[in-house]
Motif scaffolding. Structure first.
Motif, PDB file in Angstrom:
ATOM      1  N   GLN A  81       5.814  -3.753   1.953  1.00 38.43           N
ATOM      2  CA  GLN A  81       4.872  -3.923   3.048  1.00 38.43           C
ATOM      3  C   GLN A  81       5.587  -3.858   4.393  1.00 38.43           C
ATOM      4  O   GLN A  81       5.101  -3.242   5.351  1.00 38.43           O
ATOM      5  CB  GLN A  81       4.145  -5.258   2.891  1.00 38.43           C
ATOM      6  CG  GLN A  81       3.253  -5.652   4.058  1.00 38.43           C
ATOM      7  CD  GLN A  81       2.053  -4.733   4.211  1.00 38.43           C
ATOM      8  OE1 GLN A  81       1.563  -4.188   3.221  1.00 38.43           O
ATOM      9  NE2 GLN A  81       1.575  -4.563   5.433  1.00 38.43           N
ATOM     10  N   PHE A 100       6.341  -0.633   6.677  1.00 38.15           N
ATOM     11  CA  PHE A 100       5.415  -0.080   7.666  1.00 38.15           C
ATOM     12  C   PHE A 100       5.578  -0.745   9.034  1.00 38.15           C
ATOM     13  O   PHE A 100       5.314  -0.124  10.060  1.00 38.15           O
ATOM     14  CB  PHE A 100       3.979  -0.212   7.159  1.00 38.15           C
ATOM     15  CG  PHE A 100       3.714   0.610   5.933  1.00 38.15           C
ATOM     16  CD1 PHE A 100       3.380   1.944   6.045  1.00 38.15           C
ATOM     17  CD2 PHE A 100       3.844   0.066   4.672  1.00 38.15           C
ATOM     18  CE1 PHE A 100       3.158   2.726   4.918  1.00 38.15           C
ATOM     19  CE2 PHE A 100       3.624   0.825   3.538  1.00 38.15           C
ATOM     20  CZ  PHE A 100       3.290   2.160   3.667  1.00 38.15           C
ATOM     21  N   ALA A 121       2.983   3.918  13.064  1.00 34.67           N
ATOM     22  CA  ALA A 121       1.807   4.594  12.514  1.00 34.67           C
ATOM     23  C   ALA A 121       2.153   5.875  11.769  1.00 34.67           C
ATOM     24  O   ALA A 121       1.463   6.259  10.817  1.00 34.67           O
ATOM     25  CB  ALA A 121       0.820   4.902  13.638  1.00 34.67           C
ATOM     26  N   SER A 122       3.223   6.550  12.173  1.00 40.14           N
ATOM     27  CA  SER A 122       3.588   7.799  11.512  1.00 40.14           C
ATOM     28  C   SER A 122       3.944   7.581  10.050  1.00 40.14           C
ATOM     29  O   SER A 122       3.895   8.520   9.244  1.00 40.14           O
ATOM     30  CB  SER A 122       4.766   8.455  12.232  1.00 40.14           C
ATOM     31  OG  SER A 122       5.916   7.628  12.190  1.00 40.14           O
ATOM     32  N   SER A 123       4.284   6.342   9.693  1.00 44.49           N
ATOM     33  CA  SER A 123       4.670   6.066   8.316  1.00 44.49           C
ATOM     34  C   SER A 123       3.488   6.138   7.360  1.00 44.49           C
ATOM     35  O   SER A 123       3.675   6.173   6.143  1.00 44.49           O
ATOM     36  CB  SER A 123       5.319   4.685   8.212  1.00 44.49           C
ATOM     37  OG  SER A 123       4.394   3.666   8.569  1.00 44.49           O
ATOM     38  N   THR A 124       2.264   6.163   7.895  1.00 43.18           N
ATOM     39  CA  THR A 124       1.084   6.222   7.029  1.00 43.18           C
ATOM     40  C   THR A 124       0.710   7.653   6.648  1.00 43.18           C
ATOM     41  O   THR A 124      -0.256   7.869   5.917  1.00 43.18           O
ATOM     42  CB  THR A 124      -0.121   5.559   7.699  1.00 43.18           C
ATOM     43  OG1 THR A 124      -0.466   6.283   8.886  1.00 43.18           O
ATOM     44  CG2 THR A 124       0.185   4.112   8.057  1.00 43.18           C
ATOM     45  N   SER A 125       1.475   8.622   7.119  1.00 44.23           N
ATOM     46  CA  SER A 125       1.198  10.020   6.785  1.00 44.23           C
ATOM     47  C   SER A 125       1.270  10.242   5.280  1.00 44.23           C
ATOM     48  O   SER A 125       2.212   9.798   4.615  1.00 44.23           O
ATOM     49  CB  SER A 125       2.217  10.932   7.480  1.00 44.23           C
ATOM     50  OG  SER A 125       2.119  12.259   7.000  1.00 44.23           O
ATOM     51  N   LYS A 126       0.295  10.939   4.746  1.00 44.76           N
ATOM     52  CA  LYS A 126       0.295  11.238   3.325  1.00 44.76           C
ATOM     53  C   LYS A 126       1.499  12.090   2.924  1.00 44.76           C
ATOM     54  O   LYS A 126       1.936  12.048   1.769  1.00 44.76           O
ATOM     55  CB  LYS A 126      -1.001  11.946   2.928  1.00 44.76           C
ATOM     56  CG  LYS A 126      -2.227  11.038   2.945  1.00 44.76           C
ATOM     57  CD  LYS A 126      -3.459  11.774   2.448  1.00 44.76           C
ATOM     58  CE  LYS A 126      -4.668  10.847   2.404  1.00 44.76           C
ATOM     59  NZ  LYS A 126      -5.886  11.556   1.928  1.00 44.76           N
ATOM     60  N   SER A 139       4.149   9.666   1.845  1.00 43.34           N
ATOM     61  CA  SER A 139       3.791   8.864   0.660  1.00 43.34           C
ATOM     62  C   SER A 139       4.571   7.559   0.585  1.00 43.34           C
ATOM     63  O   SER A 139       4.948   7.094  -0.501  1.00 43.34           O
ATOM     64  CB  SER A 139       4.019   9.681  -0.623  1.00 43.34           C
ATOM     65  OG  SER A 139       3.126  10.762  -0.696  1.00 43.34           O
ATOM     66  N   ASP A 143       3.416   4.734   1.024  1.00 40.77           N
ATOM     67  CA  ASP A 143       2.587   3.725   0.367  1.00 40.77           C
ATOM     68  C   ASP A 143       2.865   3.620  -1.125  1.00 40.77           C
ATOM     69  O   ASP A 143       2.495   2.632  -1.770  1.00 40.77           O
ATOM     70  CB  ASP A 143       1.107   4.042   0.587  1.00 40.77           C
ATOM     71  CG  ASP A 143       0.701   5.388  -0.006  1.00 40.77           C
ATOM     72  OD1 ASP A 143       1.389   6.387   0.283  1.00 40.77           O
ATOM     73  OD2 ASP A 143      -0.295   5.436  -0.740  1.00 40.77           O
ATOM     74  N   TRP A 164       4.646   0.293  -2.240  1.00 40.72           N
ATOM     75  CA  TRP A 164       3.798  -0.897  -2.401  1.00 40.72           C
ATOM     76  C   TRP A 164       2.864  -0.728  -3.586  1.00 40.72           C
ATOM     77  O   TRP A 164       2.690  -1.658  -4.383  1.00 40.72           O
ATOM     78  CB  TRP A 164       2.976  -1.161  -1.133  1.00 40.72           C
ATOM     79  CG  TRP A 164       2.178  -2.428  -1.271  1.00 40.72           C
ATOM     80  CD1 TRP A 164       2.577  -3.696  -0.969  1.00 40.72           C
ATOM     81  CD2 TRP A 164       0.861  -2.553  -1.819  1.00 40.72           C
ATOM     82  NE1 TRP A 164       1.590  -4.610  -1.275  1.00 40.72           N
ATOM     83  CE2 TRP A 164       0.516  -3.934  -1.808  1.00 40.72           C
ATOM     84  CE3 TRP A 164      -0.075  -1.646  -2.325  1.00 40.72           C
ATOM     85  CZ2 TRP A 164      -0.699  -4.409  -2.260  1.00 40.72           C
ATOM     86  CZ3 TRP A 164      -1.292  -2.125  -2.792  1.00 40.72           C
ATOM     87  CH2 TRP A 164      -1.600  -3.490  -2.749  1.00 40.72           C
ATOM     88  N   ARG A 165       2.236   0.454  -3.725  1.00 45.68           N
ATOM     89  CA  ARG A 165       1.309   0.675  -4.845  1.00 45.68           C
ATOM     90  C   ARG A 165       2.018   0.490  -6.182  1.00 45.68           C
ATOM     91  O   ARG A 165       1.496  -0.132  -7.107  1.00 45.68           O
ATOM     92  CB  ARG A 165       0.703   2.081  -4.763  1.00 45.68           C
ATOM     93  CG  ARG A 165      -0.323   2.256  -3.653  1.00 45.68           C
ATOM     94  CD  ARG A 165      -1.018   3.601  -3.741  1.00 45.68           C
ATOM     95  NE  ARG A 165      -0.159   4.727  -3.402  1.00 45.68           N
ATOM     96  CZ  ARG A 165       0.420   5.550  -4.263  1.00 45.68           C
ATOM     97  NH1 ARG A 165       0.228   5.363  -5.570  1.00 45.68           N
ATOM     98  NH2 ARG A 165       1.171   6.550  -3.857  1.00 45.68           N
TER      99      ARG A 165
END
Length: 412
Positions: free
Chosen positions: A349, A352, A357-362, A365, A367, A370-371
């Motif tokens: 977590q 990030f 914000a750029s880290s949320t780019s698909k 990946s 994320d 964490w997933r």
């Protein structure tokens, strides 16, 4: 006054570390190849069949097979260190081997003739999957999957879910019930034989490439020699099975830290509310990275501490009783389960907070860390472990390892 740093290392510790580095050197080139394509496989949902083949060819699956049977015969601590390194490269690949290594541990508890039959297959590079859990309908401690006599053989029928690793394996260890026999048995069947169907239908939001889906058995023939009579007992198997997951989590933490390093080092943009420095020089960003790093270090340290307890429990020179061996390993792993998931999820977590914000780019990946950590952490609820550890500490109650999942028993 100045002090020279202490450089003397106890010979025994130096020898153990050198031995581990030599062992790890065999596999690190393979781990590096696996890591190269991990992001693309995650984004395109490509199952890692090729990567599993590389590991099998390198002898990864025989690490815990005794030397006298042709394996490496390594202890628990070096084994889990290697598994953490593999999980850093690709957490799904490390996870899918869980059932295989659990079966190897089971073989070690069986009679010599059984070992002589199955260890050679492991040494030859064959791996084993798992088919234990059912979605619903089975009362806890039982299974809806059944074995019925058919001449000298048995017929296996049932439907399993969460069959992690099975789609990559040559063999499956299936838990089943037999009329007239108490408890559950293991039926070992080939993945390619008639009556076995493996589906890639895992829909979890994390660990998507582990092959954790459905396996169906329709009159699959099982020779008597492939039946293992199992009962709930005080062995190290439940603790080992859970520590594999914690090692996977530690590897996920290391992967998140690696991404934090590269993203912060390369970042050119900043905020007017910050120091005006590059992120790599901003003291607040460095502080966040430091906290993330400490969480990852703590998670890995806890896993390896638990692994050392398993090694100690297996040490014949300590002359522990059967129950003492079980308790020493089980309590250590259950304590680890109360710490490692939270540490790694927090680190994933925090990634990030470090990158913006750029880290949320698909395309990145990020994320996935964490997933994946959240998914692995759901396998064995920590709240139950906290109660078990507390009961042991206060009342001396022998901890109960996780042996089965099923519907609640009803009165009557």
């Amino acid at each position: 006054m100045t002090y020279a740093p202490e450089t003397t290392v106890p010979a025994q510790a130096a020898s153990a570390e050198a031995a581990y580095e030599k062992l790890a050197g065999r596999f690190r080139p393979v781990f590096a190849r696996i890591a190269e394509g991990a992001l693309a496989r995650e984004q395109d949902r490509v199952l890692p069949f090729e990567q599993v083949r590389w590991l099998n060819e390198a002898g990864f699956g025989r690490l815990r097979v005794p030397v006298e049977h042709g394996g490496d015969g390594i202890g628990f601590e070096p084994f889990f260190r290697l598994l953490i390194e593999l999980a850093e490269a690709d957490s799904s690949v490390a996870h899918l081997y869980r059932s295989h290594f659990a079966f190897v541990e089971t073989v070690g508890l069986e009679p010599e003739d059984f070992q002589n039959r199955w260890y050679p297959r492991v040494v030859a590079g064959e791996i084993f999957g798992n088919a234990a859990t059912e979605r619903s309908g089975n009362v806890i401690g039982t299974t809806g999957t059944t074995l019925s006599r058919d001449g000298e053989d048995w017929l296996l029928n049932g439907r399993k879910f969460y069959t992690t690793g099975t789609i990559f394996a040559e063999w499956i260890a299936v838990t089943a019930s037999t009329e007239g026999i108490d408890g559950r048995q293991y039926a070992v069947v080939r993945t390619t034989q008639p009556g076995v169907e493996i589906l890639d239908d895992w829909d979890g939001f994390g660990q998507q490439l582990t092959g954790t889906g459905t396996t169906i058995f329709r009159d699959a023939v099982v020779p008597q020699a492939n039946i293992i009579q199992r009962s709930v007992s005080t062995t190290h198997e439940p603790a080992f099975f859970q520590l594999v997951l914690l090692a996977v989590l530690a590897g996920i933490g290391r992967a998140a830290l690696a991404d934090a390093r590269s993203l912060v080092r390369d970042r050119k943009r900043t905020f007017n509310t910050g120091s005006g420095e590059l992120f790599r020089n901003d003291p607040l960003i460095l502080q966040l990275v430091g906290h993330l790093s400490a969480k990852v270090f703590a998670a890995e340290s806890v896993v390896l501490a638990a692994a050392r307890e398993l090694d100690a429990a297996a040490d014949p020179e300590l002359d522990l009783t059967h129950v003492q061996r079980y308790v020493r390993g089980e309590v250590a792993v259950e304590k680890a389960q109360l710490l490692v998931p939270e540490l790694v999820q927090s680190a994933a977590q925090q990634l990030f907070d470090i990158t913006g914000a750029s880290s949320t780019s698909k395309s990145k990946s990020l994320d996935r860390h964490w997933r994946n950590a959240r998914t692995v952490s759901t396998h064995n609820p920590a709240v139950f472990k906290a109660r078990i550890v507390g009961d042991y500490e206060i009342n001396g109650t022998t901890p109960e390892g996780l042996h089965s999942i099923g519907d609640v028993r009803t009165a009557g």
